[in-house]
Scaffold this active site. Structure first.
Site, PDB file in Angstrom:
ATOM      1  N   ASP A 279      -4.081  -1.904  -1.833  1.00  0.00           N
ATOM      2  CA  ASP A 279      -5.376  -2.353  -1.093  1.00  0.00           C
ATOM      3  C   ASP A 279      -6.671  -2.175  -1.530  1.00  0.00           C
ATOM      4  OD1 ASP A 279      -4.851   0.379  -0.784  1.00  0.00           O
ATOM      5  OD2 ASP A 279      -4.717   0.280   1.610  1.00  0.00           O
TER       6      ASP A 279
ATOM      7  N   SER B  21       0.911  -1.170   0.029  1.00  0.00           N
ATOM      8  CA  SER B  21       0.144  -0.087   0.164  1.00  0.00           C
ATOM      9  C   SER B  21       0.902   1.316   0.050  1.00  0.00           C
ATOM     10  CB  SER B  21      -0.939  -0.003   1.393  1.00  0.00           C
ATOM     11  OG  SER B  21      -1.740  -1.133   0.993  1.00  0.00           O
TER      12      SER B  21
ATOM     13  N   ARG C  93       7.356   6.441  -4.336  1.00  0.00           N
ATOM     14  CA  ARG C  93       8.045   6.960  -3.165  1.00  0.00           C
ATOM     15  C   ARG C  93       7.385   6.168  -1.865  1.00  0.00           C
ATOM     16  NH1 ARG C  93       3.865  10.182  -4.899  1.00  0.00           N
ATOM     17  NH2 ARG C  93       1.873  10.701  -3.285  1.00  0.00           N
TER      18      ARG C  93
END
Length: 497
Positions: A230, A177, A192
């Site tokens: 997710d 996630s 990132r």
């Protein structure tokens, strides 16, 4: 009456008059403060207004951004990421599958035994372990070795209730996630880190390849069949149980949404069109912004002081991480400018994020006649005691304003998705049903928020259409969804059909 008696009477009279004047002054001062506090509350309420026409403008602005994000990479604040999930679980999947869910400071491992058509999930087990903080800022090898070791331990405990078909390699769905640019169903490079992680050597690397290497170092023979966000996992979990699930929304600490798009409506897709003609899109809708969003000075200040100014604007008004903080900021101004809690600002009230959304939810939903829950939370969390009932009522009202705005704006986002899918109207003679799988602690535990969202959506689509739309709670969708996607993308799938 003697001179002394007259003198005493005069002095007493002056003293009484002075005392009365002090009382009047205090009352005037108090009522002045109260008026000022009510002005602050009223002004905030007006700024947070979400009348139906405004919500429809938000939904339409969302659709414009969805189109732009589907047209080109970087074309919109909405990333509209291609998930490479072009077929969702059908309920016919069979066998033993694993999932690994790395969503924050915990990693969750689970296994599910799927029984095939009509039998669903026969058995499941999971374990959750914390990630030591040193690994969140160390090296990618150290982090993935730790995760792979936990997974290997979990696999070693596989009991006789779980049966792996002979000669088959174990398969895993990996819920990751963090922002990833996927290049296939089982590969994606990390864009990132978020949520307190900062491992520089991992950025730009394929997270599946890193996990596979770590599993190899552990001597674990397992194939990673699917890399899943997710929200996409929640959609897959919902679809497994209900064939009408076409979208998913997560409303927790953060917020996101995914939905099933027609493949030919994705101009930036350059590969062969999938056989199914469909593709699940991970919207990353938290980053949506529009001039139609009702933002106050408190929201602008929160954004400016955040770790990601100018980003995730929509998330900052609808998601659990921020709602309690907005309430705190308004109370702080009432304390500073209207001496709402007395002559000094309570020191605890000045601590950012001290007022979590679970506390806000508990205060908002306090049904006791004297608002006992509000009083005890103010005392325990903010060290504010001796609040009057009318002050506590103001705090409940403030929680209501913030939660209502968030819930109604979430509903506007859902309307945007329904409109993009053409499900906001009923086409002649069609008996369509659209189910939205919802997950996340905010949706699950904050009853007022959930009910407001659902009522607003019904109001937005109208009575006739609302009968064709259903919101379904999909508990732990992301973990189970990853295992199900591993199953629907299994290398052995053909032999099971």
């Amino acid at each position: 009456m003697g001179k002394v008696a007259i003198g005493v009477a005069v002095v007493c009279g002056i003293a009484v008059a002075a005392a009365a004047a002090v009382v009047v002054h205090r009352k005037t001062k108090k009522s002045g403060r109260w008026v000022k506090a009510m002005e602050i509350l009223k002004e905030f309420e007006e700024k947070c207004g979400t009348p139906i026409p405004k919500l429809k403008q938000v939904a339409d602005a969302m659709i414009v951004e969805m189109h732009a994000g589907l047209a080109s990479e970087g074309g919109s604040k909405l990333k509209m990421l291609i998930s490479y999930v072009d077929h969702l679980p059908t309920g016919r999947e069979k066998g033993l599958f694993y999932a690994l869910d790395l969503g924050g400071t915990n990693v969750r491992v689970l296994r599910v035994q799927l029984g095939g058509k009509g039998r669903g999930i026969v058995n499941q087990q999971f374990e959750e372990v914390s990630i030591p903080s040193s690994l969140m800022t160390g090296s990618s090898d150290a982090l993935f070795d730790y995760i792979a070791a936990e997974l290997a331990k979990f696999v070693a405990q596989e009991g006789s209730d779980f049966k792996q078909s002979p000669g088959r390699q174990r398969e895993l769905g990996f819920t990751f996630s963090f922002p990833v640019m996927q290049s296939s169903i089982a590969s994606g490079t990390l864009l990132r880190w978020t949520k307190g992680f900062s491992i520089d050597d991992m950025v730009g690397q394929d997270v599946v390849a890193e996990l596979a290497k770590a599993m190899e170092r552990q001597g674990l023979d397992m194939r990673i069949a699917a890399l899943v966000n997710d929200t996409v996992g929640t959609l897959a979990g919902g679809r497994y149980n209900n064939n009408d699930v076409d979208a998913s929304v997560i409303l927790g600490t953060g917020s996101n949404a995914a939905y099933v798009e027609r493949a030919h409506a994705i101009p930036k897709w350059h590969g062969l069109l999938p056989k199914s003609g469909e593709m699940v899109i991970n919207m990353e809708w938290g980053n949506f912004r529009s001039s139609h969003l009702p933002l106050s000075d408190y929201d602008h200040a929160l954004d400016t002081e955040s770790l990601n100014p100018g980003e995730q604007i929509y998330e900052k008004v609808i998601a659990g991480m921020y709602l309690g903080e907005i309430v705190r900021r308004v109370l702080c101004r009432m304390a500073e400018e209207a001496a709402f809690f007395g002559d000094t600002v309570p020191p605890k009230l000045e601590e950012p994020f001290i007022l979590g959304t679970p506390i806000m939810s508990a205060m908002h939903q306090d049904t006791s006649p004297d608002l006992k829950v509000v009083a005890s939370n103010l005392k325990d969390i903010l060290e504010i005691s001796n609040t009057s009932l009318r002050m506590r009522k103001v705090i409940v009202e403030l929680c209501n304003i913030v939660a209502t705005r968030g819930a109604r704006l979430s509903a506007a986002g859902v309307l945007g998705i329904l409109k993009k899918m053409g499900r906001d109207t009923i086409k002649g003679g069609e008996k369509q049903k659209t189910v939205i799988a919802m997950d996340g602690g905010l949706y699950e535990h904050y009853t007022e928020y959930r009910e407001c969202l659902e009522n607003t959506l019904n109001e937005l689509v109208g009575e006739e259409v609302s009968r064709t739309i259903e919101i379904e709670h999909s508990n732990d969708g992301s973990g189970i969804g990853a295992a199900l996607l591993a199953a629907s993308h299994s290398q052995y799938l053909e032999t099971d059909e």
